[in-house]
Design an enzyme around this catalytic site. Structure first.
Site, PDB file in Angstrom:
ATOM      1  N   LYS A   1       0.808  -1.238   0.000  1.00 29.47           N
ATOM      2  CA  LYS A   1       0.000   0.000   0.000  1.00 29.47           C
ATOM      3  C   LYS A   1       0.830   1.271   0.000  1.00 29.47           C
ATOM      4  CE  LYS A   1      -2.673  -2.947   2.874  1.00 29.47           C
ATOM      5  NZ  LYS A   1      -1.926  -3.805   3.763  1.00 29.47           N
TER       6      LYS A   1
ATOM      7  N   GLU B   1      -5.228  -4.275  -6.726  1.00 35.13           N
ATOM      8  CA  GLU B   1      -6.485  -4.689  -6.093  1.00 35.13           C
ATOM      9  C   GLU B   1      -6.286  -5.155  -4.660  1.00 35.13           C
ATOM     10  OE1 GLU B   1      -9.649  -4.829  -5.050  1.00 35.13           O
ATOM     11  OE2 GLU B   1     -10.236  -4.986  -7.162  1.00 35.13           O
TER      12      GLU B   1
ATOM     13  N   ALA C   1      -7.713  -7.216   0.489  1.00 32.46           N
ATOM     14  CA  ALA C   1      -6.978  -8.362  -0.072  1.00 32.46           C
ATOM     15  C   ALA C   1      -7.616  -8.780  -1.407  1.00 32.46           C
ATOM     16  CB  ALA C   1      -6.918  -9.517   0.925  1.00 32.46           C
TER      17      ALA C   1
ATOM     18  N   LEU D   1     -10.672  -9.364  -2.123  1.00 33.77           N
ATOM     19  CA  LEU D   1     -12.046  -8.889  -2.369  1.00 33.77           C
ATOM     20  C   LEU D   1     -12.039  -7.810  -3.455  1.00 33.77           C
ATOM     21  CD1 LEU D   1     -13.447  -8.424   1.261  1.00 33.77           C
ATOM     22  CD2 LEU D   1     -13.773 -10.385  -0.262  1.00 33.77           C
TER      23      LEU D   1
ATOM     24  N   ASP E   1      -2.629   0.896   8.987  1.00 32.93           N
ATOM     25  CA  ASP E   1      -2.988   0.095   7.818  1.00 32.93           C
ATOM     26  C   ASP E   1      -4.390   0.466   7.320  1.00 32.93           C
ATOM     27  OD1 ASP E   1      -2.432  -2.350   6.073  1.00 32.93           O
ATOM     28  OD2 ASP E   1      -4.332  -2.890   7.015  1.00 32.93           O
TER      29      ASP E   1
ATOM     30  N   LYS F   1      -5.624   2.342   3.766  1.00 25.91           N
ATOM     31  CA  LYS F   1      -6.692   1.867   2.878  1.00 25.91           C
ATOM     32  C   LYS F   1      -7.728   2.969   2.640  1.00 25.91           C
ATOM     33  CE  LYS F   1      -5.890  -2.913   4.158  1.00 25.91           C
ATOM     34  NZ  LYS F   1      -6.038  -3.901   5.222  1.00 25.91           N
TER      35      LYS F   1
HETATM   36  N1  LIG Z   1      -0.974 -10.574   4.763  1.00 23.07           N
HETATM   37  C1  LIG Z   1      -2.068 -10.152   4.224  1.00 23.07           C
HETATM   38  O1  LIG Z   1      -3.154 -10.662   4.452  1.00 23.07           O
HETATM   39  C2  LIG Z   1      -2.027  -9.044   3.241  1.00 23.07           C
HETATM   40  C3  LIG Z   1      -0.850  -8.438   2.932  1.00 23.07           C
HETATM   41  N2  LIG Z   1      -0.820  -7.414   2.050  1.00 23.07           N
HETATM   42  C4  LIG Z   1       0.450  -6.798   1.706  1.00 23.07           C
HETATM   43  O2  LIG Z   1       1.307  -7.772   1.137  1.00 23.07           O
HETATM   44  C5  LIG Z   1       2.649  -7.373   1.323  1.00 23.07           C
HETATM   45  C6  LIG Z   1       3.445  -8.586   1.790  1.00 23.07           C
HETATM   46  O3  LIG Z   1       2.969  -9.007   3.025  1.00 23.07           O
HETATM   47  P1  LIG Z   1       3.528 -10.336   3.666  1.00 23.07           P
HETATM   48  O4  LIG Z   1       3.854 -11.316   2.641  1.00 23.07           O
HETATM   49  O5  LIG Z   1       2.573 -10.709   4.692  1.00 23.07           O
HETATM   50  O6  LIG Z   1       4.883  -9.811   4.325  1.00 23.07           O
HETATM   51  P2  LIG Z   1       6.212 -10.621   4.608  1.00 23.07           P
HETATM   52  O7  LIG Z   1       6.996  -9.867   5.575  1.00 23.07           O
HETATM   53  O8  LIG Z   1       5.904 -12.045   4.891  1.00 23.07           O
HETATM   54  O9  LIG Z   1       6.943 -10.594   3.198  1.00 23.07           O
HETATM   55  C7  LIG Z   1       7.606  -9.483   2.700  1.00 23.07           C
HETATM   56  C8  LIG Z   1       8.872  -9.981   2.029  1.00 23.07           C
HETATM   57  O10 LIG Z   1       9.489  -8.904   1.392  1.00 23.07           O
HETATM   58  C9  LIG Z   1      10.871  -8.983   1.613  1.00 23.07           C
HETATM   59  N3  LIG Z   1      11.415  -7.647   1.452  1.00 23.07           N
HETATM   60  C10 LIG Z   1      11.316  -6.587   2.250  1.00 23.07           C
HETATM   61  N4  LIG Z   1      11.960  -5.539   1.720  1.00 23.07           N
HETATM   62  C11 LIG Z   1      12.463  -5.944   0.556  1.00 23.07           C
HETATM   63  C12 LIG Z   1      13.239  -5.315  -0.438  1.00 23.07           C
HETATM   64  N5  LIG Z   1      13.607  -4.064  -0.344  1.00 23.07           N
HETATM   65  N6  LIG Z   1      13.580  -6.039  -1.503  1.00 23.07           N
HETATM   66  C13 LIG Z   1      13.213  -7.317  -1.619  1.00 23.07           C
HETATM   67  N7  LIG Z   1      12.499  -7.962  -0.704  1.00 23.07           N
HETATM   68  C14 LIG Z   1      12.114  -7.284   0.381  1.00 23.07           C
HETATM   69  C15 LIG Z   1      10.987  -9.519   2.982  1.00 23.07           C
HETATM   70  O11 LIG Z   1      12.269 -10.070   3.208  1.00 23.07           O
HETATM   71  C16 LIG Z   1       9.890 -10.546   2.977  1.00 23.07           C
HETATM   72  O12 LIG Z   1      10.381 -11.767   2.461  1.00 23.07           O
HETATM   73  C17 LIG Z   1       2.602  -6.218   2.295  1.00 23.07           C
HETATM   74  O13 LIG Z   1       2.745  -5.012   1.586  1.00 23.07           O
HETATM   75  C18 LIG Z   1       1.219  -6.284   2.876  1.00 23.07           C
HETATM   76  O14 LIG Z   1       0.708  -5.036   3.266  1.00 23.07           O
HETATM   77  C19 LIG Z   1      -1.922  -6.933   1.440  1.00 23.07           C
HETATM   78  C20 LIG Z   1      -3.128  -7.507   1.697  1.00 23.07           C
HETATM   79  C21 LIG Z   1      -3.287  -8.604   2.651  1.00 23.07           C
HETATM   80  N1  LIG Z   2      -2.731  -6.558   7.589  1.00 23.80           N
HETATM   81  C1  LIG Z   2      -3.784  -6.310   6.712  1.00 23.80           C
HETATM   82  C2  LIG Z   2      -3.669  -7.225   5.552  1.00 23.80           C
HETATM   83  C3  LIG Z   2      -4.412  -6.721   4.403  1.00 23.80           C
HETATM   84  O1  LIG Z   2      -4.216  -5.636   3.900  1.00 23.80           O
HETATM   85  C4  LIG Z   2      -5.088  -6.570   7.365  1.00 23.80           C
HETATM   86  O2  LIG Z   2      -5.072  -7.089   8.460  1.00 23.80           O
HETATM   87  O3  LIG Z   2      -6.129  -6.231   6.821  1.00 23.80           O
HETATM   88 NA    NA Z   3      -9.123  -6.055  -2.992  1.00 25.95          NA
END
Ligand SMILES: NC(=O)C1=CN([C@@H]2O[C@H](COP(=O)(O)OP(=O)(O)OC[C@H]3O[C@@H](n4cnc5c(N)ncnc54)[C@H](O)[C@@H]3O)[C@@H](O)[C@H]2O)C=CC1
Ligand SMILES: N[C@@H](CC=O)C(=O)O
Ligand code: NA
Length: 918
Positions: free
Chosen positions: A675, A702, A707, A709, A774, A778
């Protein structure tokens, strides 16, 4: 050789089964009469006139003595008495086998078998020298000219090569006859080369005479190999028959009338049904040996095909036919089953090694089909080049037959107001170009007449530019011309097809494919012949352009090179989903997704063809290199195989997000659940969106709200159809939703937060969720999407992170200390429960008042917001159309699978924007 692929089956596609076959006569009787077997009369042979044709002046004084007498006696003379009666009624089937096809004794035997299997009554087979022999022969002459005695051993090698082939192929009397002729030829050549060595010089006709032996020997070998099976077969020395006039610059013009006369005489002496003719060689009207120069044996076959009015000319080679594009550049290139003469012509002009246009002209005159076939894959039907009926279908794919490219060009642009309406400007420009001998590949002039641009080979552009500066010195200094500009490193991409321009949409489709691959077109040309559309582009873009255009017209796969940044929870889940779905996408939707690189924050792995998604984790450990985002992006964008590139940012990193603008500018699409870009500084956000709207490069996000949705897409749908958004209100945090849905009774707040983290709902740092940041992000994303110009700092947020924990340096420290605040949360929850209410953390985009809010509110238990479970989000859009009852989207709004699924569906949306079926 590569050639062209066919978009749709043509009636002629059935040609393979019936080949060779009778060809319908052209409507108008050709003026040039063919060889008429009925008219052949036995005439006194003229064959020896050729053999004595080497002029005395060409030979070093006296050294050759009786050279001509010692040479192999032409088959025509030798077999003159053996005339069988002439078969009537059926047409000639002409074949041509190049050097590769005649490369070894085994291959010569295979050629013999192919000929024997041809059911035609009359067969005329044109052969090249065995592979490498022509070079060996030129080498002999060169050595002799430079007085290098090793020509003797080099000639021995030539002798041994043919002797070995003959011993493999022949036996008994045939072998003895061939070897004695070979021996005689080689002794003569030795004497001749010795003379050249002494003189230190060989005339062109001497050289052509020496070199032509390669064809003579291969024709003899093949004719003996055929005779071995009991089929009568003669060989023809085409120097007796084909008469050509040199036309300068390494070209000759056939003298058809004279050649026809000589051919009639030849047949009068030797009315054979199977004839092996030497390719490449011919003679001048004065009977001096010469060659067909660069057009070679294909040209021989075409000329002979036209002289005998063949039913078909089959050119045997080592590829399955003509491809739709260079298969080294476009792996999905397909073999074309048919091509019109004009299309083949255009293709060869534009660099496809199909057939030289000169090869096509003689057979085109009589509508004789040319079939290109693979001698090493007889089952492939090949490509038939013939006159095709106009394509009436109007089908775009059928209109564009193939694509070709020419590299190493420069574009010259002559510009100025003084050109408009001034007759003679073009003539002056191209006169200057002609004077330096440069070859103009394409020309384009817009109707404003203010500029003329044309493409010339890079190596000729300096001379062209200098000549134009001299020619237009006065006009330039007087300002009538503003510039003579050179644009280096250009390529041409040509789309070729007979009926392209009369079919609406062809150029639109071509240019759309190029635009979507972010390829800038420097110049365009399309003649009214309608056979091709030519675009000039940067050379570095050429292969991508070719692939983008080819995949669009040939409905081959929409290929997408993917770079994944951040293989964390969402990134790795996405990689798994891609792995599981890749085959289905390929099969059902023609989408070929290739992950060309995966980078984490410490290491990265790159691939040129696509990472094996079953083993990317191991590769990231064992084959990784230090992470370097610039190198990663360059790797993706420099790949030539896939015209469309997308970076998928699965980090939560602000620095990564700050690069989107540059990536979009480079034509790399961006997809992200991160985001940070859309909720970061407003000016940067606006700049990014403006760029995205102005370009053909896509930016999809999206998963940043709700997420998987459909929140962003729903909002877009409302806005784009003219609805007015009044208010968006909802529970935007999966984490906070989960916490307040599950934080009841005896459970502690800190336990539920840990569960949410475990379940993968939280941000990498859960304080981003608990602080309300967060949700605020959004809200900002939706507010901006709705047209509000708000900064994150404009949103008042109630943070759920206790004051005392805000200074924790790590998320772990925060999680450890969280239980000490469980009491406070228990109290707040009980208070709400006592009032028959629940706590809900909500976000509001108030479009009417142009503001956003993020609050912890209490709702009655029967309120829709109170009915949620798990990580549910609920988002209510109140709009002009949905005023009484808001439009509501509800469902899990966090978690690995649903989020990765949202990102994946953005990737597929991109593929469909790029041309994949929707
Ligand atoms: N977990 C959820 O349900 C949702 C997550 N998101 C978004 O998805 C994204 C990822 O979330 P997660 O996978 O849960 O986080 P995570 O922390 O598990 O994964 C992020 C990854 O990015 C890597 N990383 C960080 N900085 C980096 C860089 N400069 N270059 C390369 N790699 C880098 C980290 O080492 C890590 O492997 C976030 O932006 C989050 O806001 C969005 C909607 C829902
Ligand atoms: N951390 C966020 C993940 C989706 O954007 C949440 O809890 O809604
Ligand atoms: Na969405």
């Amino acid at each position: 050789m590569w050639s062209l692929a066919v978009a749709s089956p043509h009636p002629a596609a059935a040609f393979a089964a019936a080949r060779p076959r009778r060809r319908p006569r052209p409507a108008a009787a050709p003026s040039h009469r063919g060889v008429n077997p009925q008219r052949w009369r036995c005439e006194k042979t003229q064959a020896w006139s050729f053999w004595s044709s080497l002029r005395a002046s060409d030979l070093p004084g006296g050294l050759y003595g009786d050279v001509s007498k010692n040479m192999l006696k032409p088959a025509a003379v030798e077999q003159a008495e053996a005339s069988a009666h002439l078969p009537k009624g059926d047409m000639w089937s002409v074949h041509k086998f190049g050097g590769t096809c005649m490369g070894t004794s085994q291959r010569i035997q295979n050629v013999a078998d192919i000929i024997l299997r041809d059911p035609s009554e009359r067969k005329l087979v044109v052969v090249s020298a065995m592979s490498k022999v022509t070079d060996m022969m030129y080498n002999l002459v060169n050595k002799a000219q430079s007085r290098d005695d090793s020509y003797i051993t080099a000639l021995d090698e030539v002798f041994e090569k043919h002797m070995a082939a003959a011993k493999d192929l022949l036996g008994g009397e045939d072998l003895a006859r061939f070897l004695s002729q070979l021996h005689a030829d080689v002794s003569n050549l030795k004497a001749m080369l010795r003379a050249i060595c002494i003189a230190g010089h060989a005339t062109e006709s001497f050289s052509d005479f020496v070199v032509g032996h390669g064809e003579i020997w291969s024709a003899q070998l093949l004719s003996f190999a055929i005779k071995k099976s009991g089929t009568p077969c003669s060989w023809m020395d085409t120097r007796e028959v084909l008469v050509v006039n040199p036309t300068g610059s390494n070209q000759v013009d056939p003298d058809y009338l004279e050649s026809e006369k000589r051919l009639e005489k030849w047949f009068a002496r030797l009315p054979a049904e199977t004839i092996i003719a030497t390719g490449f060689i011919a003679s001048t009207p004065e009977n001096i040996p010469t060659t067909l120069k660069r057009d070679g044996s294909d040209f021989s076959a075409a000329i002979i095909g036209s002289l005998v009015k063949a039913g078909q000319v089959t050119i045997w080679t080592d590829v399955d036919g003509v491809f739709s594009a260079d298969p080294r550049k476009v792996s999905e290139a397909v073999i074309l089953s048919t091509l019109s003469y004009q299309e083949a012509w255009e293709m060869s002009y534009f660099g496809a090694n199909v057939l030289h246009p000169r090869t096509i002209i003689p057979v085109m005159k009589y509508n004789i089909p040319i079939v290109i076939r693979n001698m090493f894959n007889i089952s492939a039907p090949g490509t038939m080049i013939c006159q095709q009926p106009a394509n009436e279908s109007g089908d775009l794919e059928a209109c564009v037959k193939a694509f070709a490219t020419i590299d190493k060009l420069s574009l010259v642009n002559v510009e100025g107001t003084g050109m408009a309406g001034v007759p003679g400007t073009a003539s002056a420009i191209f006169g200057a170009v002609k004077d330096v001998g440069a070859n103009v590949i394409m020309i384009s002039q817009a109707s404003s007449e203010h500029s003329v641009c044309f493409a010339v080979p890079e190596k000729e552009v300096a001379a062209v530019s200098a000549a134009l500066h001299v020619r237009f010195r006065e006009a330039l200094s007087a300002g009538r011309l503003s510039k003579v500009e050179v644009i280096h490193n250009c390529s041409i991409l040509a789309a070729v097809g007979l009926k392209m321009a009369s079919t609406p949409g062809v150029s639109a489709t071509l240019f759309d494919a190029l635009a979507k691959a972010n390829i800038n077109v420097r110049a365009i040309a399309q003649g009214c012949s309608e056979y091709n559309i030519t675009v000039v582009l940067k050379q570095e873009d050429c292969v991508r352009a070719l692939r983008a255009a080819h995949s669009r017209f040939f409905l081959s796969k929409t290929t997408l090179a993917v770079g994944i940044i951040g293989p964390g929870l969402i990134g790795r889940t996405l990689l798994n989903q891609l792995k599981d779905q890749a085959a289905v996408l390929k099969e059902n939707m023609n989408i070929d997704l290739r992950v060309m690189g995966i980078t984490g924050s410490r290491t990265m792995v790159l691939s040129d063809t696509g990472i094996d998604l079953a083993h990317w984790k191991e590769q990231l450990q064992t084959e990784a290199e230090p992470a370097n985002l610039d190198k990663f992006v360059d790797h993706l964008s420099e790949n030539q195989l896939f015209p469309n590139r997308v970076l998928v940012d699965c980090t939560a990193d602000t620095t990564v997000a700050s690069h989107y603008y540059d990536w979009l500018k480079k034509g790399i699409h961006v997809i992200t659940p991160n985001k940070k870009a859309n909720s970061g500084p407003l000016d940067k956000y606006l700049k990014l969106r403006t760029l995205q709207r102005a370009s053909y490069t896509h930016y999809f996000y999206e998963a940043t709200v709700g997420a998987g949705l459909p929140i962003i897409s729903t909002l877009r749908g409302l806005l784009e159809t003219g609805d007015k958004i009044l208010r968006i209100e909802g529970i935007f945090s999966g984490t906070l939703s989960y916490i307040f849905n599950n934080f009841e009774g005896t459970r502690t707040f800190s336990d539920v937060v840990s569960e949410a983290k475990e379940a993968g709902y939280t941000e990498p740092d859960p304080r981003d969720d608990l602080s309300g940041t967060d949700v605020a992000r959004k809200v900002i994303i939706l507010a901006r999407e709705s047209g509000l110009k708000l900064e994150l700092s404009d949103i008042p947020v109630r943070s759920l992170v206790p004051e005392a924990l805000r200074s924790c340096s790590t998320a772990d420290e925060y999680m450890q200390k969280l239980p000490s605040f469980d009491q406070d949360w228990a109290r707040e929850s009980k208070d709400a429960e006592a009032a028959g209410e629940v706590l809900r953390y909500v976000g509001v985009v108030d479009v009417v008042n142009k503001e956003g809010q993020v609050e912890l509110r209490r709702y009655k238990k029967d309120h829709p917001f109170a009915q949620l479970s798990g990580s549910d989000n609920i988002i209510a859009f109140t709009t002009s159309r949905y005023k009484e009852q808001p439009l509501i989207v509800r469902g899990p709004g966090a978690g690995a699978e649903v989020t990765a699924g949202g990102v994946f569906s953005d990737i597929l949306r991109l593929a469909s924007y790029l041309g994949a079926p929707s």
